[in-house]
Each structure stands twice: as structure tokens, then as C-alpha cells.
Design a protein around this motif. Structure first.
Motif, short mmCIF file in Angstrom:
data_model
loop_
_atom_site.label_atom_id
_atom_site.label_comp_id
_atom_site.label_asym_id
_atom_site.label_seq_id
_atom_site.Cartn_x
_atom_site.Cartn_y
_atom_site.Cartn_z
N LEU A 443 0.83 -1.19 0.00
CA LEU A 443 0.00 0.00 0.00
C LEU A 443 0.87 1.25 0.00
O LEU A 443 0.62 2.21 -0.73
CB LEU A 443 -0.89 -0.04 1.25
N SER A 453 -4.95 6.76 -2.50
CA SER A 453 -5.15 6.46 -1.08
C SER A 453 -4.25 7.28 -0.16
O SER A 453 -4.19 7.04 1.04
CB SER A 453 -4.98 4.95 -0.81
N THR A 460 -8.61 3.13 0.62
CA THR A 460 -7.56 2.17 0.97
C THR A 460 -7.97 0.73 0.70
O THR A 460 -7.21 -0.05 0.13
CB THR A 460 -7.17 2.33 2.45
N GLU A 464 -6.11 -1.91 -1.80
CA GLU A 464 -5.60 -3.20 -1.33
C GLU A 464 -6.17 -4.34 -2.16
O GLU A 464 -5.47 -5.29 -2.50
CB GLU A 464 -5.94 -3.40 0.14
#
Ligand SMILES: Cc1cc2nc3c(=O)[nH]c(=O)nc-3n(C[C@H](O)[C@H](O)[C@H](O)COP(=O)(O)OP(=O)(O)OC[C@H]3O[C@@H](n4cnc5c(N)ncnc54)[C@H](O)[C@@H]3O)c2cc1C
Ligand code: SF4
Ligand code: FES
Lengths: 816, 107
Positions: A443, A453, A460, A464
Motif C-alpha cells: 500500500l 489512497s 484504501t 488493497e
């Protein structure tokens, strides 16, 4: 000659302009920024997580001091521009600085609206706009009590949730009949109200504030129906208005905001405006996504490569209150030519509503499950015809394709052009390409390379999922390394939550943070004990059973179960009396090995555990105390002989080393701390591979840190230069205190430095004198509880059970 | 059974040792109030288990962090091995150990 670019305001919009400009044309402009706020550029969107304690201020900084240095930008912090002279092409700061410009960017953002009721200017009445406001709220929340938030929109509710999380009793007053009426329909507004109430936040809708009460300081709020609500803190979050007064008084065209064309040019060809202060085609803006669009347009114009220009677009909002999933996008007002599709599940509190106009989705409200938000938002922006899938539309993309219902399906079904990160306008295709071509695997990587993000963080989950779609099993979502198998939380989370939730014991912490094992393990328990000890000095009672054996018995266990004993030799100095005592102890207790350590002291190895207290008693009698050679603590301060004896010495390096060691011994730290002081750059004390090192020079002291000479070898970084010993001591204590507060357990200073960056450390310990002083004071405060010789305590009988067998049955007898 | 002392002499979530000739015995007391005894030798490299951190009904060896189950003496997790268990009885606040297992072994 490079042109002079002056920027007024240092918020998120101009920050993005400069990022893009420096990427396209590094060095093209000589940039000066005036910022009314006394800080660098930070992510304003994430103020609420800072307020609630989920993030620290350091985590939301976008550009640290180092960034400005690297790009040669002059940032004038805490300097508001008070005048703009378009004839002379210059601006004037409130401290009198006059700065000429070739090009000017006005990015003054907006101002919170203050309802001019009686009492609105009493102390204790705050707005919610910047870090100063958050600091003021945190200060008020420290002592708990009653808070009133006026305004039940996005900001007001985030403030309310944050204050509640910090332990205040919160009431929200909202003028309209339902909450967040601009983003939510009444049904979702109602669900939201119920959720907030179940968290203990009082919500009064239809509440019209008539006056703020108080005599010298706020004491409450009165509504127009006469109701009085007591409060020691009132936060007004009733809306914002573009901050255009400076532009207006300089004669630029101003409506509600500063008027700009689609390239962000104002009515003066040398002046641009960007961000919340502008008005474009009749609209003003309060969310970051369109501002970043504007920033890109403006940067391209400055770089001489103008693009197609800015265009108004549908916007989506999410409320950033942990545990509340709420999404809205587009337009959802009722109208005759509009239909709606609604899905409700009363039991789970799920609510979804789509507003349809001529077979196209024009608005979406999701409450309780927002996973399909991006997909709906895309349908809105694409103005896609949905007649084919209308029957299953509300169930999301998984059904629309007839595919299996899999959490990943929603993301897989999105087209490459689908926008994933609303704030930064990053679409699915861009992220996928970046992952493939640049070999991204976490991330953090995606945030760094695509900015997706990186702002409000609400996408987020989508990012992911994309990572795991693209990388398959190679993706390890545990971007945060959990502390150990007992929790999913990382060290940073745990440290933050200890402070935010006021957790003061290991059992309380394990309960509140939902530990997965009943009593933790040998990894987390010592870490938690350290975190609590360093966070609550004088208050938390050290839990001996959570310490490693070495720290429990104040000696180092050896491979055969015996111990080693290392007394302190201040700055590496000793004398005949101490040496004689050591020699006597060695003889008396038959200690097999005596050795000099690398830190200039003497190690006695092979001491039997039951002898430890007697050994210490004899050493104590000669004035020797524990050297903490066994602890995550200050170990040694190695010195050279400096001006006392050496012909090259520039300062009293031995004296300074002794002084540092006497001041700092006993302090517990995340991992061991080794220091050294060398009397000149010849560096005989090897200070440049220590956790903290000092190199004396003619003009004073160079403070170094973050060196290593163990598993890793690394030279130190120079932290700063100081003129006096006193200052050196203050900087070093502040540095160690910052490390004590931020370091992860077992993380040495050089690793901490690599994680948080030298800029943030220097900012706190060197540049900002007030922060340094506060750190120093916290260190001094904690020291009063730690400078008792642990050996003397045990000689006095403490923890006697540690050193004696429970029973000695030297001849085991047969059972009866 | 051999009386080795008071239950309260053992720290909660901690251990004491009992010397029994050639052997050291580690006597553990858990937070849940249970008492276990093992020969004080880690199956890895003979580390003194009595000096480890006790968590739940397990102890982590102070030398290389192997985790040993107190009830069975077995190593938990990827490693294998076992420390000899000693039967324990707690009566009227006093701890009794059955050391015959050691004698059997020694013989
Ligand atoms: C608590 C909170 C939560 C938010 N949440 C979200 C969200 O979830 N999603 C979202 O999209 N948006 C959110 N926003 C809105 C978003 O933060 C703003 O749209 C964005 O920060 C505006 O950027 P800007 O650069 O235009 O102005 P700002 O970031 O406001 O910056 C303006 C700066 O200029 C300075 N300044 C003003 N006048 C002068 C002067 N005369 N001289 C020098 N300096 C001056 C100000 O002090 C300020 O620092 C939130 C805002 C707040 C306050
Ligand atoms: S570091 Fe410099 S002052 Fe210290 S002993 Fe070496 S040469 Fe002398
Ligand atoms: S001796 Fe116990 S883990 Fe190695």
C-alpha cells in the motif's frame, strides 16, 4: 533569469501545484511561500484522525522541512500576507517583508463561518479548520467535560466523534431536520443519527442557536426555544466561505470566491488562484478532489504546457468516522422525472439508494456497506445507460455481471477508467500499470508512486483489493507488521492508542485493543510494559513479570544460566578504590572471567544467581552502581581524554561524557542506547558509529546520531551544531525523549531515524525551540522516577525471591 | 510428595526453583492460579525455563525464545522437544512435588 513565483497560503492545493511543477520543470521558478499557519504543508483532510487519536500530526505532514530545502523553496511560516500591490507586483507579509513576484498564486483557502450570535467570540468557542484548532480541542479534552458542536455536517460530526473518543461528553446541534442533509437523504441521515446516539453522542436536530453563554469564558449554549446546554467547549462547524478578501481589496474580480478561468487565471494575467478560495463557473468547492484537478491545470500552465483546463464534475463524499460506513455521490434530490431504487435491511442497518434519471444513475447514497461506492460513482460520471441491468443494479457489480458473489468481484468488474482515489483522481488502470511496471508490492508503494489512497484514505480498501487482484498470492496485505501473533495492530498503532485511549495497564490495554491471547506473549508483554512505562512516568507501575530475565534481575544471563555483572564507570573513568573493590569481589565469589567491554568498563562473568545481591553489596560499598548493561536503557557514554590530557583536544570531552551519563542513566528506552564524546574530529571515542555521538570542535559541539556498529554498520548523521555544553545536553535529552516516545520496542535509534526521517526529528529537536524544551522537560520529569540504583534496592531486600531457590532438597528423598 | 513451600512464595505469572540434587526444578504459578513444575532445562540448549516470561499456561525460554507448554512440557510451535514434567499438588496453600519421577530417571 529564473522567474520569481510567490505563493500566498500553503494548503493542500498549492502543495500539489508545486509537486507537479517541480516534477515537470525542476528549477524553473524561484519560489517563496507565505503561510499564515506556523507549519509546513499537511493533509488537512486527516485532522479528524489526529483529533480522535488514530493518527499523529507527524503522520499527516505532506511536505516536511526537508522538502522545502531540497527544492530551494523559501517558506515563511506564520507570516500572513496583508497587502497585495499589483502595480509594484509585490506582496507584503505581516512582519513587513515585501516580496516582489513575476507570477503570483493566491491559495488562501476558505474561512469557517462564524454565526454572529451573542457570545460567539468568548474564549472556548472554536472553529474546525486547522491544526491550531485541533490542538485547542485536545487541550480542552484533556480534562474531559461537556462539549457542544454546532453543525451536523461532515466537519461537525467528525469533530464530535473525535471529541467523544477523547473522553468528552458531546452534544451536536443541527439546524436542519436531518444530519448531513447536503450529502445524505433523510433516511440515511436518520440511520447516522441513530448510530451516533448509540455511541453516546447526543444529537439535537432543528436546533437554532440563539446565544453562546458565558462570563469571561464559555459556559453553554442557548437555543431559540430557551433550552440551555452547558458546555466548556463550543465548536462551530456550520460551513465555510472562500477567503477572497485580499484579492478583493487588490481589485481582482471576485464573486463568492476569486473568479478564475479554466486555467485558474484571475482577472490579472500574472496572478493565479487555486483551491477553496476560487469560484469557477459559478461554483465554489469544499472537497479536495476538484482542487487537485485545479492544481494540475495550474502547474501545467506555469510549466508552459497548458492542458485542456478544469471542468466541473460530480463529487463523492465519505464520512471519516471509524466504524461508520457512509458514502454519497452525485445529486439525489427528488424530482418528477426521477426514479429511485432502494434497498434496506433494518436488522443490519443497511441502506442503499440510487437515484435514476433517464436510465442513468445520477445519485447514490450508501450506508452500512460502501464497497460498491466506486462502481456507482463511475456509473454516475460515465453517465452510463443502466437499462440492461436495472433489476440487479442495487446489488452492485457482482450481480450485474452474473458473476459469483465475491468481495473482490466488485473491484475486478470495474473498468480501467474507473476512478479509485477520488481525492487524487487516480483510476484503476493507472494503479494496475504502476504495480506491474514499477514492481510495487505494498500500500505504501502505491501511495508513493500514484498518490492513490494518500489523502483521505477512504479508498484504501479498494487499493488493497487491486494489489491483491494484480499480484495474487504475492500480495501480503499486512502492510502494518503486527506486533506479534496476539494482535493485528502494529507497534505504532499500539503506542498511539495507549495515549488516545488513556490505557494505563497491560490487562486494560489487552481488553481495550482486543488482544487475541489471554495474557500476551514474550514478544508483546515487554513491549507493552515499556510503552506504558514511558508514556505514564510516575503513574504506571512497572510489571516485573513482563520483563526479560536480564531486566528482572538486573544482570545478563549467560549461556550456562550464570550472570554477568557490569558496574557503571562514568564516562569510562575509574580509580584505585573501584578497581580494588572489583578485584576483591572477583576473589571472594570466585568469578571465573573478568573482561573489558567495548564501552570502557569492566565485566565480571560467571556469577551465580544467588551470589548477585552479595556481589552488588560489596560493589555498592565502593560507590559502584548498576551499569544497566543488561537493559533496553542508556548503556555507556564512551569518552576520550580531551583537553584534560590530549594535545589535540578542543573541549572537555571526558567531563561532558560524565555529565551526560550522570544526567541520563536509568532511563528506559525502546532499545539500548550507546553514546560517545570525542574531543576533536580525530574521534578516538568512535562517536560516529554510536546511537548518539558528540564531536567536539573549537566552536562548540557537533551532535551526531543514528550510527550503528553491530548487525549493521552505519556512520552517524549530523543532527546539529551547538555552542555550549548546556545546549548539547538539552538537545541530546530531547532527542532521546523523542525516541522514547516514538521508537518501536527493540528498534534502535538508527532504525527509528530511517523510519520517521531526519527532517521530522530535526524539526522537533533542533528547529522548534518550544518543542525541544517540552521534550527536555518530559525527559527530566521521567528521570525523577528512574534514577534509583536497582542493585542497591535489591541489596536492600527487594525481589529476594528472584535470587533464592524456593527450597533446597539436596538429597531427593523417596516419596512417602 | 515433597512439601516445597508456600504457594504465595511464587510470583503470579512467574516461577521459583527448587534444588533437588542434580536437578533444578522450575515451579510455575499462572495468573489463572494453576501451578506446574518442570525440570528447569529447556529442551533446546538447557536454558533455565524458570527465568522465562510466563504467559497463559506457557513459558518462553530466556535464551532463544522457544515456547514450552507448562502442562505437557512440550515445545509449542515449529520446534520439537520436551521438558520432563513433575506432578504437583497444592494443599492448604502449600506446594507439593512428586520427585519420584526424577529418581526413576536417575536409576
Ligand atoms: C476537518 C476537515 C476535514 C476535511 N475532510 C475532507 C474530506 O474528507 N475530503 C475532502 O475532499 N476534503 C475534506 N476537507 C476539505 C479539504 O481539506 C480542503 O478542501 C482543502 O484542504 C483546501 O485546500 P486549499 O489549499 O484550498 O486551502 P487550505 O488547505 O485551507 O489552505 C489555505 C492556507 O492558506 C493560509 N492563508 C490564508 N490566508 C493567508 C494569507 N493572507 N497569507 C498567508 N497565508 C494565508 C491559511 O492559514 C491556510 O493554511 C476537510 C477539511 C477539514 C477542515
Ligand atoms: S578525539 Fe581528539 S581530543 Fe580526543 S583523544 Fe583523540 S585526538 Fe585527542
Ligand atoms: S535454550 Fe531454551 S530456547 Fe534455546
Amino acid at each position: 533569469m529564473t522567474e520569481k513565483l510567490v505563493v500566498i497560503g500553503n494548503g493542500m492545493a498549492p502543495g500539489r501545484v508545486l509537486d507537479r511543477l517541480f516534477e515537470a520543470m525542476p528549477g524553473a521558478y524561484d519560489v517563496t511561500i507565505f503561510n499564515a499557519e506556523p507549519r509546513t504543508n499537511y493533509d488537512r483532510i486527516l485532522l479528524s484522525p489526529v483529533l480522535s487519536g488514530e493518527k499523529s500530526y507527524e503522520e499527516i505532514v505532506i511536505h516536511g522541512d526537508g522538502w522545502y530545502e531540497r527544492h530551494g523553496v523559501r517558506l515563511l511560516k506564520g507570516n500572513r500576507v496583508v497587502a497585495l500591490d499589483r502595480q509594484a507586483k509585490s506582496v507584503k507579509g505581516e512582519d513587513g517583508t515585501v516580496e516582489p513576484y513575476d507570477k503570483l498564486i493566491i491559495a488562501t483557502g476558505s474561512q469557517p463561518i462564524i454565526i454572529p450570535v451573542p457570545g460567539h467570540n468568548l474564549p472556548g468557542v472554536l472553529t474546525y479548520r486547522d491544526m491550531d484548532d485541533v490542538e485547542a480541542m485536545l487541550l480542552a479534552a484533556q480534562s474531559g467535560g461537556l462539549a457542544v458542536v454546532i453543525g451536523g455536517g461532515l466537519l461537525g460530526l467528525e469533530a464530535a466523534a473525535g471529541l467523544k473518543e477523547r473522553g468528552m461528553d458531546v452534544t451536536v446541534l443541527h439546524l436542519m431536520p436531518t444530519l448531513m442533509e447536503r450529502q445524505l437523504d433523510p433516511a440515511a441521515g436518520h440511520l447516522l443519527k441513530r448510530e451516533l446516539e448509540s455511541r453516546g453522542i447526543r444529537v439535537i436536530t432543528g436546533a437554532n442557536t440563539e446565544a453562546i453563554l458565558g462570563d469571561g469564558y464559555v459556559s453553554g449554549v442557548r437555543l431559540d426555544d430557551g433550552t440551555e446546554i452547558p458546555a466548556k467547549l463550543v465548536v462551530m462547524a456550520v460551513g465555510i466561505r472562500p477567503n477572497a478578501s485580499l484579492a478583493k481589496s487588490a481589485g481582482l474580480d471576485v464573486g463568492r470566491g476569486i473568479l478564475v478561468d479554466k486555467h485558474m487565471r484571475t482577472s490579472d494575467p500574472d496572478i493565479y488562484a487555486v483551491g477553496e478560495c476560487v469560484e469557477f463557473a459559478g461554483n465554489v468547492y469544499g472537497l479536495v478532489a476538484p482542487l487537485y484537478e485545479m492544481a494540475n491545470v495550474l502547474a501545467d500552465d506555469l510549466a508552459g504546457t497548458p492542458n485542456g483546463g478544469f471542468a466541473d464534475q460530480a463529487l463523492a463524499t465519505k464520512l471519516k468516522v471509524t466504524g461508520i460506513d457512509l458514502f454519497s455521490a452525485g445529486d439525489f434530490a427528488d424530482a418528477d422525472d426521477r426514479d429511485e431504487i432502494v434497498l434496506r435491511d433494518a436488522r443490519t442497518g443497511l441502506y442503499k439508494r440510487l437515484v435514476i434519471e433517464e436510465n442513468r444513475v445520477v445519485g447514490a447514497v450508501l450506508y452500512g456497506d460502501t464497497a460498491d461506492g466506486a462502481w456507482f460513482f463511475q456509473l454516475i460520471r460515465d453517465r452510463a445507460d443502466i437499462s440492461e441491468m436495472r433489476d440487479t443494479l442495487i446489488f452492485g457489480p457482482a450481480y450485474a455481471d452474473g458473476a459469483a458473489l465475491d468481495p473482490m468481484a466488485a473491484v475486478a468488474a470495474l473498468p480501467d477508467s474507473a476512478e479509485i482515489c477520488g481525492c487524487n483522481g487516480v483510476c484503476k488502470g493507472e494503479i494496475g500499470t504502476a504495480i506491474d511496471e514499477q514492481g510495487l508490492s505494498s500500500l505504501g508503494d502505491v501511495r508513493a508512486h500514484t498518490k492513490a489512497s494518500a489523502s483521505c484514505g477512504s479508498c484504501t480498501g479498494l487499493v488493497e483489493q487491486l494489489l491483491s487482484l494484480t499480484l495474487g498470492d504475492d500480495y501480503n496485505p499486512a502492510a502494518v507488521q503486527p506486533m506479534c501473533g496476539c494482535t493485528d495492530l502494529g507497534h505504532a498503532d499500539v503506542r498511539r492508542l495507549i495515549v488516545a485511549k488513556g490505557l494505563k495497564s497491560i490487562p486494560e490495554l489487552m481488553q481495550a485493543l482486543e488482544w487475541k491471547s489471554s495474557e500476551g506473549c514474550a514478544k508483546c508483554r515487554p513491549a507493552l510494559n515499556y510503552y506504558l512505562l514511558s508514556t505514564w512516568p510516575g503513574e504506571y507501575v512497572d510489571d516485573n513479570q513482563s520483563r526479560f530475565i536480564n531486566e528482572r534481575v538486573h544482570a545478563n544471563i549467560q549461556k550456562d544460566g550464570t550472570y554477568s555483572v557490569v558496574p557503571r564507570m562514568w564516562g569510562g573513568l575509574t580509580n584505585s578504590r573501584e578497581l580494588r573493590a572489583i578485584a576483591d569481589v572477583v576473589d571472594k565469589f570466585d568469578i571465573p572471567t573478568v573482561k573489558c567491554t567495548g564501552g570502557q568498563r569492566i565485566d565480571m562473568l560467571g556469577v551465580k544467581k544467588e551470589d548477585l545481591p552479595s556481589v552488588w553489596a560489596d560493589l555498592n560499598a565502593a560507590g559502584l552502581v548498576s551499569g544497566h548493561a543488561y537493559g533496553k536503557a542508556l548503556r555507556t557514554v564512551k569518552t576520550c581524554v580531551g583537553t584534560d590530557w590530549c594535545r589535540f583536544g578542543t573541549q572537555d570531552s571526558t567531563g561532558l561524557g560524565v555529565r551526560i551519563e550522570k544526567f541520563m542513566w536509568g532511563s528506559w528506552t525502546p532499545a539500548k542506547v550507546k553514546m560517545a564524546v570525542s574531543g576533536c574530529p580525530r574521534n578516538c571515542a568512535e562517536a560516529t558509529c554510536k546511537d548518539v555521538g558528540v564531536i567536539c570542535v573549537d566552536s562548540g559541539f557537533e551532535i551526531h546520531f543514528a550510527g550503528a556498529a553491530g548487525l549493521d554498520i552505519k556512520g552517524t548523521e549530523v543532527l546539529c551544531h551547538v555552542d555550549t555544553e548546556d545546549e548539547a545536553l538539552e538537545v541530546i535529552a530531547a532527542l532521546v525523549q523523542l525516541y522514547r516516545e516514538q521508537g518501536h520496542y527493540l528498534e534502535r535509534i538508527y532504525k527509528w531515524h530511517a523510519r520517521v526521517g531526519i527532517d521530522s526529528i530535526r524539526a522537533a529537536v533542533v528547529d522548534d525551540i518550544a518543542t525541544r524544551e517540552a521534550l527536555f522537560q518530559r525527559f527530566v520529569y521521567a528521570q525523577q522516577f528512574s534514577q534509583t540504583d536497582p542493585w542497591a534496592e535489591r541489596v536492600g531486600g527487594r525481589d529476594a525471591h528472584e535470587f533464592q531457590a524456593m527450597k533446597d532438597l539436596s538429597f531427593p528423598q523417596a516419596a512417602e | 510428595m515433597q512439601d516445597v513451600g508456600l504457594l504465595d512464595d511464587i510470583p503470579v505469572a512467574g516461577a521459583r526453583t527448587v534444588k533437588a540434587g542434580a536437578f533444578d526444578i522450575a515451579v510455575f504459578r499462572t495468573t489463572g492460579g494453576k501451578v506446574f513444575a518442570l525440570v528447569d532445562r529447556c529442551p533446546h540448549r538447557a536454558g533455565p525455563l524458570s527465568q522465562g516470561i510466563v504467559h497463559g499456561e506457557q513459558v518462553t525460554c530466556p535464551l532463544h525464545n522457544w515456547v514450552i507448554d507448562l502442562a505437557s512440557g512440550e515445545v509449542v510451535g515449529p520446534d520439537a522437544g520436551c521438558s520432563q514434567t513433575i506432578p504437583v499438588r497444592v494443599e492448604d496453600g502449600r506446594v507439593h512435588l512428586d520427585l519420584t519421577v526424577l529418581i526413576d530417571e536417575a536409576a
